[in-house]
Design an enzyme around this catalytic site. Structure first.
Site, PDB file in Angstrom:
ATOM      1  N   TRP A   4      -9.123   5.537  -0.103  1.00 10.07           N
ATOM      2  CA  TRP A   4      -9.795   6.114  -1.238  1.00 10.07           C
ATOM      3  C   TRP A   4      -8.943   5.514  -2.569  1.00 10.07           C
ATOM      4  O   TRP A   4      -7.965   5.002  -2.445  1.00 10.07           O
ATOM      5  CB  TRP A   4      -9.806   7.602  -1.296  1.00 10.07           C
ATOM      6  CG  TRP A   4      -8.505   8.115  -0.801  1.00 10.07           C
ATOM      7  CD1 TRP A   4      -7.415   8.330  -1.605  1.00 10.07           C
ATOM      8  CD2 TRP A   4      -8.364   8.746   0.557  1.00 10.07           C
ATOM      9  NE1 TRP A   4      -6.518   8.777  -0.811  1.00 10.07           N
ATOM     10  CE2 TRP A   4      -6.843   9.217   0.562  1.00 10.07           C
ATOM     11  CE3 TRP A   4      -8.949   8.963   1.662  1.00 10.07           C
ATOM     12  CZ2 TRP A   4      -6.259   9.670   1.614  1.00 10.07           C
ATOM     13  CZ3 TRP A   4      -8.269   9.362   2.717  1.00 10.07           C
ATOM     14  CH2 TRP A   4      -6.877   9.762   2.852  1.00 10.07           C
ATOM     15  N   CYS A  55       0.958  -1.319  -0.163  1.00  8.68           N
ATOM     16  CA  CYS A  55       0.025   0.034   0.071  1.00  8.68           C
ATOM     17  C   CYS A  55       0.883   1.084  -0.047  1.00  8.68           C
ATOM     18  O   CYS A  55       1.810   1.418   1.002  1.00  8.68           O
ATOM     19  CB  CYS A  55      -0.952  -0.005   1.210  1.00  8.68           C
ATOM     20  SG  CYS A  55      -1.844   1.673   1.304  1.00  8.68           S
ATOM     21  N   GLU A 106      -5.335   2.971 -10.460  1.00 13.73           N
ATOM     22  CA  GLU A 106      -6.136   1.698 -10.073  1.00 13.73           C
ATOM     23  C   GLU A 106      -7.217   1.477 -11.147  1.00 13.73           C
ATOM     24  O   GLU A 106      -7.435   0.693 -11.465  1.00 13.73           O
ATOM     25  CB  GLU A 106      -6.761   1.704  -8.710  1.00 13.73           C
ATOM     26  CG  GLU A 106      -5.539   1.742  -7.698  1.00 13.73           C
ATOM     27  CD  GLU A 106      -5.922   1.602  -6.429  1.00 13.73           C
ATOM     28  OE1 GLU A 106      -6.388   2.690  -5.513  1.00 13.73           O
ATOM     29  OE2 GLU A 106      -6.254   0.309  -5.877  1.00 13.73           O
ATOM     30  N   ARG A 139      -0.129   4.510   2.913  1.00 10.40           N
ATOM     31  CA  ARG A 139      -0.020   4.245   4.369  1.00 10.40           C
ATOM     32  C   ARG A 139       0.269   5.592   5.275  1.00 10.40           C
ATOM     33  O   ARG A 139       0.250   5.381   6.630  1.00 10.40           O
ATOM     34  CB  ARG A 139       1.150   3.231   4.433  1.00 10.40           C
ATOM     35  CG  ARG A 139       0.815   2.101   4.172  1.00 10.40           C
ATOM     36  CD  ARG A 139       2.111   1.001   4.619  1.00 10.40           C
ATOM     37  NE  ARG A 139       2.777   0.534   3.237  1.00 10.40           N
ATOM     38  CZ  ARG A 139       3.979   0.148   3.580  1.00 10.40           C
ATOM     39  NH1 ARG A 139       4.356  -0.297   4.383  1.00 10.40           N
ATOM     40  NH2 ARG A 139       4.692   0.025   2.269  1.00 10.40           N
TER      41      ARG A 139
HETATM   42  N1  ARG Z   1      -7.133  -2.003  -6.833  1.00  9.32           N
HETATM   43  C1  ARG Z   1      -8.245  -2.260  -6.310  1.00  9.32           C
HETATM   44  C2  ARG Z   1      -9.388  -1.948  -7.108  1.00  9.32           C
HETATM   45  O1  ARG Z   1      -9.018  -1.330  -8.316  1.00  9.32           O
HETATM   46  C3  ARG Z   1      -8.489  -1.724  -4.916  1.00  9.32           C
HETATM   47  C4  ARG Z   1      -7.475  -2.054  -3.910  1.00  9.32           C
HETATM   48  C5  ARG Z   1      -7.193  -1.151  -2.599  1.00  9.32           C
HETATM   49  N2  ARG Z   1      -6.990   0.428  -3.035  1.00  9.32           N
HETATM   50  C6  ARG Z   1      -7.123   1.468  -2.319  1.00  9.32           C
HETATM   51  N3  ARG Z   1      -6.993   2.896  -3.035  1.00  9.32           N
HETATM   52  N4  ARG Z   1      -7.431   1.421  -0.961  1.00  9.32           N
HETATM   53  O2  ARG Z   1     -10.531  -1.941  -6.962  1.00  9.32           O
END
Ligand code: ARG
Length: 354
Positions: free
Chosen positions: A224, A58, A229, A61
């Site tokens: 968030w 992560c 991602e 953090r």
């Molecule tokens: N990578 C995952 C997704 O696209 C989420 C993982 C957690 N991500 C976060 N920003 N807490 O759905």
């Protein structure tokens, strides 16, 4: 009871929370008499936060201390757990100003079958896949349990909750709980016509939280999103929504060659669109450059506290322009510390897949 892990955790808690020697001896005696560790609310909160601090993959953090902890260990029924999850969604979504949140359920009792509380269904059809290819098998499970999707590209899956080894219960999430962001581009107006959207809050629900030798198999948590991602993985991966060729089309780029870098160009614009759209809609999100800067501050903070930052480099570097962030240029020790969040055995849903 894992005496070694109990003691390790208690010592960590004592040290970081400034507890006295008397407190420690008293607490040890109590645990010994009860024959097991029953975490207080403060210990649970501390444990869940440190588990985030120790999450090597992560990049977010820096904010570990801000995690809100809902202690729902007293809940026993599927319906109560469903209600607690709705409350989690509402609280964490917070009308877009997302709050990092975890809800902890009784260990050894509850399994949530979803990967994330909010996730889009995926269907195999004769004309290709509809929705998120990542969800195909879990969608089948939901259907076998009686759920009926609308077969759009963005059907939010129901929540599947299992108590002990009973057959699981299925609950729809009411629409008003689900905040979603339609994706639009600040310049390319045609982006709208791709009809893309994504949900606001990623709530991971298939990891277990491990504190002092106790495994909390059901402890969904969220932060968030980092833009990549969604823009560089969920919508872009060939085995996910695979949207880059359509972005290339609307940008008028030739996709028959690699050397014009159409993939890179579309990736940049798609990611810009994701960040822009979340911002326009007042939903928390962070770009990968800012996230890396925040991670740098986290590293400095940890150093000041005489703690070694552990990390999984292969996950910490962002999937776009990784070498523009400092993370790319430094080695990191991928040592697993506890408390932490761990992957766990998949719930046994093969029965529902035939
Ligand atoms: N990578 C995952 C997704 O696209 C989420 C993982 C957690 N991500 C976060 N920003 N807490 O759905």
């Amino acid at each position: 009871m894992n005496v070694k892990e109990v003691n390790e955790f208690l010592l960590l808690y004592k040290e970081e929370m400034d507890k006295s020697e008397d407190w420690y001896n008293e607490r040890l005696k109590e645990i010994h008499e009860e024959g097991k560790l029953e975490l207080t609310y403060d210990e649970l909160t501390f444990g869940a936060r440190v588990a985030w601090r120790n999450s090597n993959r992560c990049i977010g953090r820096l904010f570990w201390k801000s995690l809100h902890v809902f202690d729902e260990r007293h809940l026993e029924t599927e319906e109560e757990i469903y209600q607690a999850l709705l409350h989690h969604i509402k609280f964490a979504t917070n009308n877009g100003k997302i709050k990092p949140t975890i809800t902890v359920f009784k260990p050894g009792l509850v399994r949530i079958w979803n990967e994330q509380i909010l996730r889009y269904a995926g269907y195999e059809t004769e004309n290709g896949i509809i929705g998120d290819p990542n969800s195909i098998s879990f969608t089948k499970v939901c259907q076998a349990l009686g759920w009926k999707g609308e077969h759009t590209h963005f059907d939010v899956l129901p929540i599947v909750i299992q108590i002990n080894n009973q057959s699981p219960a299925v609950f729809e999430i009411p629409k008003e709980y689900i905040l979603e962001v339609p994706i639009q581009h600040p310049q390319y107006k045609e982006f709208r016509e791709l009809n893309l959207k994504w949900y606001a809050v990623p709530i991971i629900s298939n990891f277990k939280l491990s504190i002092g030798g106790i495994d909390f198999e059901a402890a969904p948590f969220n932060g968030w999103y980092m833009g990549t991602e969604i823009g560089a993985r969920n919508l872009a991966d060939i085995d996910r929504y695979n949207i880059l060729p359509r972005v290339a089309e609307l940008m008028g780029l030739d996709t028959s060659t690699n050397a014009n870098l159409w993939k890179d160009k579309t990736l940049v614009e798609l990611n810009l669109a994701v960040l822009h759209s979340f911002k326009e809609n007042g939903v928390s999100i962070v770009d990968h450059h800012t996230a890396a800067q925040q991670f740098k501050i986290f590293e400095q903070q940890e150093k000041e506290r005489n703690r070694k930052v552990t990390g999984d480099w292969t996950w910490l570097i962002p999937p776009m322009s990784p070498a523009t962030t400092h993370v790319f240029h430094q080695p990191m020790a991928n040592i697993i510390k506890k408390p932490n969040y761990f992957r766990q055995k998949k719930p046994n849903y093969d029965l529902y897949l035939t």
